[in-house]
Design a protein around this motif. Structure first.
Motif, PDB file in Angstrom:
ATOM      1  N   ARG A  66    -110.928   0.532   6.469  1.00 52.86           N
ATOM      2  CA  ARG A  66    -109.414   0.540   6.916  1.00 52.86           C
ATOM      3  C   ARG A  66    -108.759   1.761   5.796  1.00 52.86           C
ATOM      4  NH1 ARG A  66    -107.232  -5.231   6.165  1.00 52.86           N
ATOM      5  NH2 ARG A  66    -105.360  -4.508   6.575  1.00 52.86           N
ATOM      6  N   VAL A  67    -109.134   1.760   4.787  1.00 53.31           N
ATOM      7  CA  VAL A  67    -108.475   2.860   3.747  1.00 53.31           C
ATOM      8  C   VAL A  67    -109.059   4.208   4.136  1.00 53.31           C
ATOM      9  CG1 VAL A  67    -108.657   3.739   1.307  1.00 53.31           C
ATOM     10  CG2 VAL A  67    -108.393   1.038   1.722  1.00 53.31           C
ATOM     11  N   ILE A  68    -110.232   4.522   4.385  1.00 55.88           N
ATOM     12  CA  ILE A  68    -110.771   5.561   4.923  1.00 55.88           C
ATOM     13  C   ILE A  68    -110.067   6.203   6.103  1.00 55.88           C
ATOM     14  CG2 ILE A  68    -112.763   6.908   5.634  1.00 55.88           C
ATOM     15  CD1 ILE A  68    -114.523   5.574   3.552  1.00 55.88           C
ATOM     16  N   ALA A  69    -109.946   5.220   7.138  1.00 55.78           N
ATOM     17  CA  ALA A  69    -109.429   5.471   8.334  1.00 55.78           C
ATOM     18  C   ALA A  69    -107.882   5.913   8.044  1.00 55.78           C
ATOM     19  CB  ALA A  69    -109.311   4.406   9.273  1.00 55.78           C
ATOM     20  N   ALA A  70    -107.174   5.364   7.260  1.00 56.74           N
ATOM     21  CA  ALA A  70    -105.824   5.234   6.795  1.00 56.74           C
ATOM     22  C   ALA A  70    -105.520   6.791   6.242  1.00 56.74           C
ATOM     23  CB  ALA A  70    -105.306   4.279   5.982  1.00 56.74           C
ATOM     24  N   VAL A  71    -106.630   7.134   5.369  1.00 53.89           N
ATOM     25  CA  VAL A  71    -106.475   8.539   4.354  1.00 53.89           C
ATOM     26  C   VAL A  71    -106.722   9.514   5.656  1.00 53.89           C
ATOM     27  CG1 VAL A  71    -107.792  10.002   2.834  1.00 53.89           C
ATOM     28  CG2 VAL A  71    -107.242   7.360   2.220  1.00 53.89           C
ATOM     29  N   ILE A  72    -107.679   9.440   6.319  1.00 52.75           N
ATOM     30  CA  ILE A  72    -107.843  10.402   7.571  1.00 52.75           C
ATOM     31  C   ILE A  72    -106.678  10.471   8.510  1.00 52.75           C
ATOM     32  CG2 ILE A  72    -109.279  10.908   9.437  1.00 52.75           C
ATOM     33  CD1 ILE A  72    -111.718   9.636   8.212  1.00 52.75           C
ATOM     34  N   ALA A  73    -105.986   9.572   9.034  1.00 51.43           N
ATOM     35  CA  ALA A  73    -104.786   9.789   9.667  1.00 51.43           C
ATOM     36  C   ALA A  73    -103.573  10.402   8.828  1.00 51.43           C
ATOM     37  CB  ALA A  73    -104.387   8.089  10.283  1.00 51.43           C
ATOM     38  N   ALA A  74    -103.461  10.154   7.641  1.00 49.91           N
ATOM     39  CA  ALA A  74    -102.632  10.489   6.860  1.00 49.91           C
ATOM     40  C   ALA A  74    -102.727  12.006   6.530  1.00 49.91           C
ATOM     41  CB  ALA A  74    -102.241   9.811   5.453  1.00 49.91           C
ATOM     42  N   SER A  75    -103.906  12.379   6.373  1.00 47.80           N
ATOM     43  CA  SER A  75    -104.250  13.866   6.172  1.00 47.80           C
ATOM     44  C   SER A  75    -103.930  14.599   7.388  1.00 47.80           C
ATOM     45  CB  SER A  75    -105.768  13.921   5.873  1.00 47.80           C
ATOM     46  OG  SER A  75    -106.057  13.356   4.655  1.00 47.80           O
ATOM     47  N   VAL A  76    -104.207  14.101   8.609  1.00 47.53           N
ATOM     48  CA  VAL A  76    -103.976  14.924   9.816  1.00 47.53           C
ATOM     49  C   VAL A  76    -102.806  15.075   9.962  1.00 47.53           C
ATOM     50  CG1 VAL A  76    -104.214  14.682  12.490  1.00 47.53           C
ATOM     51  CG2 VAL A  76    -106.271  14.266  10.926  1.00 47.53           C
ATOM     52  N   VAL A  77    -101.661  14.022   9.739  1.00 49.00           N
ATOM     53  CA  VAL A  77    -100.125  14.085   9.861  1.00 49.00           C
ATOM     54  C   VAL A  77     -99.681  14.936   8.813  1.00 49.00           C
ATOM     55  CG1 VAL A  77     -98.192  12.602   9.677  1.00 49.00           C
ATOM     56  CG2 VAL A  77    -100.042  11.855  11.038  1.00 49.00           C
TER      57      VAL A  77
END
Length: 195
Positions: free
Chosen positions: A165-176
């Motif tokens: 969940r943390v890895i998915a959140a970091v990837i989404a935050a990086s893209v945004v």
């Protein structure tokens, strides 16, 4: 420019010898040579006549022997007085050029800006600029944090483990965050007037 010789003793002796000797000398040349005893200066014209005479008569005496101890006579150069109108005009031109040079050097100096340490309008402009920077940074941070939070909470329906969940959140935050930086850079370019 030299136009005559200052004769030495050697020339005077040889000239007397020529006048008293058997060499035929014209009256004009004799008078010129006699005049030398008074002033000791002989013009080039007389030297040429003497040289021609020596060549015609086949005399064994050469010019360089005659003028061995002689020197060139350089007349004193007399400078004409300067025209007062010209001097006045030159002074005017010098003053004008100095004034133009001064204006060229000081054209970007504004005395009103030198004495004021900033007005209220300048302070307001600086506050607005700082305010725009602070709002832009806060907007960027809030957007990235919100993207992380939404991704973290939304990924609980897909992943059960916290790490995923943390890895998915970091990837989404990086893209945004990258998208937000791209928009920010394009906006800044537009404000600066660059294409």
């Amino acid at each position: 420019m030299a136009s005559s010789f200052k004769v030495g003793e050697r020339f005077e002796e040889k000239a007397r010898g020529l006048m008293e000797g058997e060499t035929v000398i014209s009256e004009e040349l004799k008078e010129e040579l006699k005049a030398l005893t008074d002033q000791a200066i002989i013009p080039f014209k007389t030297v040429r006549k003497l040289h021609k005479l020596l060549q015609e008569n086949g005399h064994p005496l050469y010019l360089h022997e005659l003028f061995k101890d002689s020197t060139l006579h350089l007349p004193q150069v007399i400078r004409p007085p300067r025209n007062p109108q010209l001097v006045a005009r030159l002074e005017k031109i010098k003053a004008k050029l100095a004034n133009e040079e001064y204006k060229r050097i000081t054209r970007n100096v504004n005395p009103q800006e030198m004495h004021h340490h900033g007005t209220l309008a300048d302070f307001g402009r600086q506050v607005r600029s700082a305010k725009a920077v602070v709002v832009t940074l806060l907007n960027f941070l809030v957007t990235v944090v919100a993207a992380f939070a939404c991704s973290y909470l939304g990924s609980q329906y897909i992943f059960t483990e916290t790490t995923a969940r943390v890895i998915a959140a970091v990837i989404a935050a990086s893209v945004v965050g990258l998208a937000e930086l791209y928009v920010l850079v394009r906006t800044m370019e537009g404000e600066l007037g660059e294409p």
